[in-house]
Design a protein around this motif. Sequence first.
Motif, PDB file in Angstrom:
ATOM      1  N   GLY A   4       0.815  -1.207   0.000  1.00 49.18           N
ATOM      2  CA  GLY A   4       0.000   0.000   0.000  1.00 49.18           C
ATOM      3  C   GLY A   4       0.849   1.258   0.000  1.00 49.18           C
ATOM      4  N   SER A   5       1.940   1.256   0.765  1.00 48.55           N
ATOM      5  CA  SER A   5       2.849   2.401   0.784  1.00 48.55           C
ATOM      6  C   SER A   5       3.543   2.571  -0.560  1.00 48.55           C
ATOM      7  N   LEU A   7       2.278   1.736  -3.476  1.00 46.26           N
ATOM      8  CA  LEU A   7       1.297   2.308  -4.399  1.00 46.26           C
ATOM      9  C   LEU A   7       1.189   3.821  -4.212  1.00 46.26           C
ATOM     10  N   ALA A   8       1.168   4.258  -2.946  1.00 41.80           N
ATOM     11  CA  ALA A   8       1.089   5.694  -2.677  1.00 41.80           C
ATOM     12  C   ALA A   8       2.356   6.407  -3.134  1.00 41.80           C
ATOM     13  N   LEU A  11       2.470   6.822  -6.910  1.00 43.15           N
ATOM     14  CA  LEU A  11       1.572   7.885  -7.357  1.00 43.15           C
ATOM     15  C   LEU A  11       2.208   9.259  -7.128  1.00 43.15           C
ATOM     16  N   ASP A 462     -10.440  -1.626  -7.338  1.00 41.42           N
ATOM     17  CA  ASP A 462      -9.730  -0.461  -7.869  1.00 41.42           C
ATOM     18  C   ASP A 462     -10.740   0.668  -8.052  1.00 41.42           C
ATOM     19  N   ARG A 504      -5.894  -2.761  -4.971  1.00 38.98           N
ATOM     20  CA  ARG A 504      -4.880  -1.867  -5.531  1.00 38.98           C
ATOM     21  C   ARG A 504      -5.340  -0.409  -5.504  1.00 38.98           C
ATOM     22  N   SER A 505      -6.403  -0.155  -4.755  1.00 44.28           N
ATOM     23  CA  SER A 505      -6.899   1.213  -4.609  1.00 44.28           C
ATOM     24  C   SER A 505      -6.268   1.848  -3.367  1.00 44.28           C
ATOM     25  N   PRO A 506      -6.416   3.160  -3.178  1.00 43.05           N
ATOM     26  CA  PRO A 506      -5.806   3.817  -2.018  1.00 43.05           C
ATOM     27  C   PRO A 506      -6.667   3.817  -0.763  1.00 43.05           C
ATOM     28  N   VAL A 507      -7.798   3.108  -0.764  1.00 41.58           N
ATOM     29  CA  VAL A 507      -8.694   3.126   0.393  1.00 41.58           C
ATOM     30  C   VAL A 507      -9.019   1.701   0.823  1.00 41.58           C
ATOM     31  N   ARG A 541      -7.065  -3.937   3.083  1.00 39.34           N
ATOM     32  CA  ARG A 541      -6.427  -2.624   3.090  1.00 39.34           C
ATOM     33  C   ARG A 541      -5.638  -2.401   1.800  1.00 39.34           C
ATOM     34  N   PRO A 542      -5.291  -1.141   1.506  1.00 40.27           N
ATOM     35  CA  PRO A 542      -4.550  -0.867   0.264  1.00 40.27           C
ATOM     36  C   PRO A 542      -3.299  -1.732   0.155  1.00 40.27           C
TER      37      PRO A 542
END
Length: 579
Positions: A4-5, A7-8, A11, A462, A504-507, A541-542
């Motif tokens: 998740g980190s 992915l952020a 971005l 997503d 793979r989404s941020p939420v 979780r993301p």
Amino acid sequence: MTTGSLLAADLVIAVLAVAGWLGGGAASVVGRRPLARGLAAVALLATLGRAITIVALARAGWWFAAEKVLVAAPLSLAAVVVAGPRLLRTPGDIRSVAVPLLFAGYAVGGGLLVTVLHGYPASAGVGLLALAGVLAATMVTWRVLGAQPSRTVSRAALAVAVAALVTGTGLTVPRDVAPDVPHAHGHRDGPPAGEPTKRFTLTAGTATVNVGGRDEAVWAFDGQVPGPELTATVGDVLEVTLRNRDIARGVTLHWHGYDVPNGQDGVPGVTQAAVLPGEEFVYRFRADQAGTYWYHTHAVSDVGVRRGLYGVLVVRPAPATGVDVTVPVHTLSGLPLPAPRVEPVAAGVPVRLRLVNTDSTTHRYALAGTPFRVAAIDGSDLRGPTSLVDTAVLIPAGGRYDLVFTAPATPVALFVDGRAVYSTGPVSRETGAWPVLDPLAYGVASPVPWSRIDREFTLVLDRGLDLRGLLPRYAHTVNGAADPDIPPQVVRLGDIVGFTIVNRSPVVHPWHLHGHHVLVLSRNGRAATGSPLWLDSFDVRPGEVWTVAFRADNPGMWANHCHNLAHADDGMTLHLTYS
């Protein structure tokens, strides 16, 4: 660093690269040489550095990196090849590099837009569309800056645009992929044998309730929020009559976590029609699953549940002994429920706290002043739960935890997100630094009850642009599609069904399958090592990947959706159906 980190971070790096290239190009247009070179240098480093995050995401799973590898990486490479050499040998007139720098910004931006607006899965059509957009923006820039693009570039842009249209944009699912979900209203499986031993009537209607000293307009069952607590003992046959007084958009009753026959599940358009004002619907099912559950409307559920159409269902194996308390947590008009309550309990008395999260987001619970055990999660008893102290639990949207302890001589308090909601006396404790229980490693393990998986499905969660409706919407998607265009999952009675759920989404997406409990097998590739976890609601979780399985033993058509109800309303709903 977690997936998740990553992915952020990817971005953020992509946005930095786009801003740098475009900013450098704009600065070069107005002749700001130092600024143009500085911004472009930052953009070049960010573009090259993004290769690290893309490789790391690909190692975490192809789901997380598909469009980055197939679309964003080639476009970023083109940006570096076109703009990099010109940046290193800047000519006397900085304005001559404006188009290459802006091209680099368009290229990296095109890859970023594919991630943000399309996501998973990658397709040839969406890649060609991104390339056509980059070339078109570059040609427009040439003209605006007074230059004439070559015929070769113009013809290439036209060819790519035509190819994108021919192959499809990849932004929607073809019409023949997701057949319509058949509607089957009414008691598909029939009521259980025997006369009801417990009868309840719930009337849904608008009401005014006092919350924290403030009058609030709500939707309520029997004029109260939460609705009346429904209780039963194993062996009872429940009959619940739902009446709608004046909820114009209709109501139903969904028995969250309780695996009723399909016709009793309360999903409008699938198992019944919504109950409109002046109408009623009778639900009947046997109380054969002891545990903590809750009920709520499934008609316009995002609005209905938020405004108060919910309540608790408790099925006990025998009449309660000791102290048995339900704590349904909710946020009503921005105000937290329930109100704090203090109930002294004599030392030595057994206490069970039934914690229910009726919101669409996760809550943090901390029990201070006594050791305790988590006896059950989502209505299923845990095997060999051990004593815990100074430990918090996270309960996902829709989830339930049963905490048990023996009342000590000193006060005990339950805190939710730092707010005391139940206590036996005054307690002043800071619980924010307490560690959080990992339920996958709690309790005593036992072997998985199956040696095979008959059906396997992967759900990649997503966000993406959905163009199938009258108006475009930025939807929450499953495998690149949004409700009602997500193909149903078809199983046969008796199948052992496996789900791999990828976020793979941020939420956070709290996942909820109707009519079944799933056994958690692993999270992020690590097998569950504690008590068997049979869940109906769990947070993905993301960046997380969950694998779960269940036996297909409850025929019908079942909703399978995110229980952040706003996400479900925005497209993250599909259906599991029996062939």
